[in-house]
Write a protein that holds these residues in place. Structure first.
Motif, short mmCIF file in Angstrom:
data_model
loop_
_atom_site.label_atom_id
_atom_site.label_comp_id
_atom_site.label_asym_id
_atom_site.label_seq_id
_atom_site.Cartn_x
_atom_site.Cartn_y
_atom_site.Cartn_z
N ALA A 194 0.80 -1.22 0.00
CA ALA A 194 0.00 0.00 0.00
C ALA A 194 0.83 1.27 0.00
O ALA A 194 0.32 2.35 -0.29
CB ALA A 194 -0.94 0.01 1.21
N PHE A 195 2.12 1.16 0.36
CA PHE A 195 2.95 2.35 0.50
C PHE A 195 4.17 2.26 -0.42
O PHE A 195 4.71 1.17 -0.65
CB PHE A 195 3.40 2.52 1.95
N ALA A 196 4.61 3.39 -0.92
CA ALA A 196 5.73 3.44 -1.86
C ALA A 196 6.91 4.19 -1.27
O ALA A 196 6.75 5.12 -0.48
CB ALA A 196 5.28 4.12 -3.16
N ALA A 197 8.09 3.75 -1.67
CA ALA A 197 9.31 4.46 -1.28
C ALA A 197 9.37 5.80 -1.99
O ALA A 197 8.81 5.98 -3.07
CB ALA A 197 10.53 3.62 -1.61
N ARG A 198 10.07 6.73 -1.39
CA ARG A 198 10.24 8.05 -1.97
C ARG A 198 11.49 8.67 -1.37
O ARG A 198 12.06 8.15 -0.41
CB ARG A 198 9.02 8.93 -1.67
N ALA A 199 11.90 9.80 -1.91
CA ALA A 199 13.05 10.49 -1.34
C ALA A 199 12.73 10.96 0.07
O ALA A 199 11.61 11.41 0.35
CB ALA A 199 13.41 11.69 -2.22
N GLY A 200 13.68 10.80 0.98
CA GLY A 200 13.44 11.14 2.37
C GLY A 200 12.73 10.01 3.09
O GLY A 200 12.83 8.85 2.69
N TRP A 201 11.98 10.34 4.13
CA TRP A 201 11.30 9.30 4.90
C TRP A 201 10.14 8.71 4.11
O TRP A 201 9.42 9.42 3.40
CB TRP A 201 10.77 9.89 6.21
#
Length: 534
Positions: free
Chosen positions: A502-509
């Motif tokens: 349900a959640f995706a990685a991204r820059a930062g937290w």
């Protein structure tokens, strides 16, 4: 005949029947059992939260000693006496009373305990096996309503799962090493640039285990092969738990993974393993014992067991959280695995679920990656996700509100999430966890490759031991620093590729890998830097 005292509900004690479980018969009324009664802290009005540590570097923090913690936040003699009187009035024995740990252990028959706490105990059948359980709330006489904060042990259903995964058949350590797809803990420490010139001397790493055990001959073989000192393990028995090795596919895989990772990363640290039954009572009592242990004096705690928040009582969530707050006041870092079943955390309702105890705001929640190395350097690192039941946990708590240190974050919301209320986001940090790039360990005479966020918690615990040694003072409650003055200081390898469902990685937290995986030397330098001028 005396008039019955009005009774009050023990807050957060409501229990429900798990899916696919059903009661088959009442528990025999003469069956003996013990329960742990948790009492309010002496400083209840002030609360336990170490708010003074907000983004305050370790060298400026004033931690409490364990004696000071006991004096300031233990239970009062009057509250202990009130529970003792209640027990005697209901034909219960006071097995032990510990004001410092805010716990009184009571023993008696099922019938006496049912009457004392206003409940009925039944034997249940479930896919996980048989257990003694209850539904609904617990009650106590009105005058005890503010004193008693929890009663644990009436229900002995398995509370947590170990967060490790063994790499499949034919992919043992030798084969995996030949393919360049597995790592020893020291090799990972080098890839993550752990501080040189430190071995964790002067530190004690506490490891919480809810089953299984270790075999000394395996430890000797493993550490001899790594050319490291064989660790002397102190086993601490809680609520009848003990070092009981079984099989490599059982809980032994968890125990050996935890010990071997932590001790290989910080070979100079002492290791204390707290063995307890896999119940909410055993789990909580083990953590409380480690926090208050004046003999072994842990400076960091590693926990690789957990379960979805919705499988715990609200009271249990809050009591664990209070134990972690007490650890923060002592300067003890608590590292918790974030789960191995992606954003759903193994719950088959299509909704995201956070794993507990990692979701406590006072736990350093440890997520997972898949790491590829080229020689001495990391060539690729992405979110660990090999499917819904082999992926890093992470998400948003539905019980704990957004902590102050995350106020500036734009916390994500899963597309299918029903809950609109924001909560604590996790994980905070990450490390290699995919079994495909797993850890070479030895369990019950077998050389195996094991992954899971279970490996990340002791990896981070070992790093914390090194940081503590180099700084000369515990780093303790890290999160306010991670989300504050340490942000952007180069202490992490940011992971910006992949999802956990349900959640995706991204820059930062992000809610897959937190701030990323460690650059240990840079993290040490940032922690040692003088505070910014205001």
């Amino acid at each position: 005949m005396p008039t019955p005292q009005p009774r009050t509900v023990v807050r957060g004690s409501e229990r429900t029947c798990p899916p696919k479980a059903h009661a088959v018969r009442p528990t025999p009324p003469d069956e003996p059992l013990e329960v742990t009664v948790r009492l309010r802290p002496r400083a209840a009005a002030a609360g336990l939260a170490p708010t003074a540590f907000a983004d305050q570097p370790p060298h400026t923090r004033a931690y409490l000693s364990r004696d000071e913690l006991d004096a300031q936040f233990g239970a009062t003699p009057q509250d202990v006496a009130a529970v003792t009187d209640f027990a005697r009035a209901h034909g219960l024995a006071v097995v032990s009373a510990d004001a410092a740990q805010r716990r009184v252990v009571l023993g008696g028959t099922v019938a006496a305990l049912e009457t004392a706490f206003g409940t009925a105990l039944h034997q249940y059948e479930s896919p996980a096996g048989r257990y003694r359980g209850r539904t609904g709330p617990l009650t106590v006489p009105g005058p005890l309503g503010d004193i008693v904060q929890g009663v644990f042990g009436l229900d002995n259903r398995p509370q947590a799962e170990p967060h490790f995964q063994v790499r499949g058949p034919g992919a043992g350590a030798v084969a995996a090493r030949a393919a360049g797809a597995s790592f020893t803990p020291p090799a990972l420490a080098r890839l993550y640039n752990f501080p040189a010139g430190a071995d964790g001397s002067g530190q004690c790493i506490a490891i919480i285990e809810l089953g299984g055990g270790f075999r000394p001959e395996d430890l000797t073989a493993y550490f001899t092969r790594l050319k490291l000192p064989v660790p002397a393990i102190t086993a601490v028995n809680i609520d009848g738990g003990s070092n009981q090795p079984t099989t490599a596919q059982g809980a032994d895989g968890e125990v050996m993974l935890d010990i071997e990772v932590a001790a290989a990363v910080a070979p100079g640290a002492r290791i204390a393993v707290y063995f307890a039954p896999n119940t909410s009572r055993g789990f909580l009592d083990a953590i409380t014992a480690a926090v208050h242990d004046k003999t072994n004096q842990p400076t960091v705690i590693s926990i690789s067991w957990g379960g979805p928040e919705n499988t715990w009582t609200a009271g249990a969530l809050d009591q664990f959280d209070q134990a972690f707050q007490a650890a923060a006041l002592l300067g003890v870092t608590v590292c918790c695995a974030a789960g191995d079943n992606g954003s759903g955390d193994g719950v088959a309702d299509g909704q995201p679920h956070a794993d507990f105890p990692a979701s406590s705001p006072y736990a350093l929640a440890c997520g997972g990656t898949r790491l590829t190395a080229m020689g001495p350097k990391i060539s690729s690192e992405v979110v660990w996700n090999e499917g819904p039941n082999s992926a890093t946990g992470g998400g948003i708590s539905t019980h704990f509100p957004v902590p102050t240190y995350q106020n500036a974050l734009k916390l994500p919301k899963a597309a299918k999430a029903k809950a609109a209320k924001p909560g604590r986001g996790l994980p905070d940090v990450a490390g290699n966890a995919d079994p495909a790039s797993g850890y070479e360990v030895r369990v019950d005479g077998q050389d195996l490759v094991i992954g899971g966020t279970s490996a990340v918690a002791p990896l981070w615990a070992g790093l914390v031991a090194l940081l503590n040694q180099k700084l000369g003072k515990p780093v303790g409650f890290l999160q306010p620093l991670l989300y504050g003055s340490l942000a952007g200081k180069g202490g992490f390898h940011d992971i910006a590729t992949g999802t956990n469902g349900a959640f995706a990685a991204r820059a930062g937290w992000d809610a897959c890998t937190g701030w990323g995986t460690p650059n240990g030397t840079a993290l040490l330098a940032a922690l040692a830097a003088p505070p910014r001028a205001t």
